[in-house]
Write an enzyme that holds these catalytic residues in place. Sequence first.
Site, PDB file in Angstrom:
ATOM      1  CB  THR A  12     -42.258   1.634 -79.266  1.00 51.11           C
ATOM      2  OG1 THR A  12     -41.200   0.725 -79.614  1.00 51.11           O
ATOM      3  CG2 THR A  12     -42.674   2.371 -80.528  1.00 51.11           C
ATOM      4  N   GLY A  13     -39.369   2.367 -77.943  1.00 49.17           N
ATOM      5  CA  GLY A  13     -38.001   2.771 -78.222  1.00 49.17           C
ATOM      6  C   GLY A  13     -37.143   2.623 -76.992  1.00 49.17           C
ATOM      7  CG  LEU A  14     -32.553   3.367 -75.377  1.00 48.16           C
ATOM      8  CD1 LEU A  14     -32.327   1.863 -75.206  1.00 48.16           C
ATOM      9  CD2 LEU A  14     -31.277   4.039 -75.833  1.00 48.16           C
ATOM     10  CB  THR A  42     -42.370  -1.357 -76.455  1.00 52.73           C
ATOM     11  OG1 THR A  42     -41.133  -1.224 -75.814  1.00 52.73           O
ATOM     12  CG2 THR A  42     -43.497  -1.272 -75.456  1.00 52.73           C
ATOM     13  CG  ASP A 100     -40.181   3.653 -72.335  1.00 50.16           C
ATOM     14  OD1 ASP A 100     -39.708   2.499 -72.458  1.00 50.16           O
ATOM     15  OD2 ASP A 100     -40.748   4.248 -73.272  1.00 50.16           O
TER      16      ASP A 100
END
Length: 295
Positions: free
Chosen positions: A225-227, A175, A206
């Site tokens: 940012t991330g899962l 992201t 998210d």
Amino acid sequence: MISYGVAVHGGVGSPAEFSDGCRTACEAAFQLLEAGKSALDAAVEAARVLEDDGRFNAGSGSVLRIDGKTVEMDAAVMDSEGHIGAVINIRGVKNPVLVARAVLGSPHVAMAGRGAQAFARRLGFGPYYEVSERAAANYERIKSRMGKEDFHFFRQWVGEQKISGGKGKAKRTDTIGVVALDKKGVFSVASSTGGASPMLVGRVGDTPMVGCGFYAGPEGAIAVTGLGEESIRKMLAKTVYDMVAEGMGARASCEKALGLLPQHVDMGIIALTKNDYGAASTRKMPMAQYSAIRP
Ligand code: GLY
């Protein structure tokens, strides 16, 4: 004390050499802030630059869904005066963050899917269906890493372990995000993504969920940012916001929040307050930050 400023990330797991794109976006936003424009204007402009860059997983660089042909994007904007706009799983536009900004000016807070696209078209956002070479290559890489059996399994159905654990190295979640503070002391955040991969058509992460991928309030602005599944479970952006609001430094708050996550999860966070800027990530994360210090 920070008088005004902006910070940008290009996604956890994105190559560090993409920092030049973050700097370009940061410069564009900082110029607006210097000229007295709002933090919202600045954050949206930086996000638009990153969406147009093509190397980041947002806008024209967005990854493909598991069917190998669908691009669905999420984006959100928020400021510390309570304005919020988000688009969820929007298809066929070049700049989801600009549509999110338009939603912010509408009677609604979030628009999804076909309705979001129709809303965008009514406002003059033209069709855009290109898939970047990088996104196409990423899809092939994911497909080969997953193995034929897993891939077909995933196409039919996705279970908890498949999306949040196990085959972590096959995932991409990069992201983009921007946090900004303007001369009037207003904070803003903008985030945009093509989502994580592998992911089903219709999956939502998210990035468009307030308090999870993004949050802005009187004490600061946070971009994650991330899962997405893990960020949602921890309401990560609001968790970091609450820490900075209690007086913990921006960097310490980002680091503490990462400690709340399972170890295999890739995540990155940036936070801007009037006192400081901070960031933390589990993997490399291209970033840039410009600020004017109060004398
Ligand atoms: N953080 C982006 C996503 O999980 O969709």
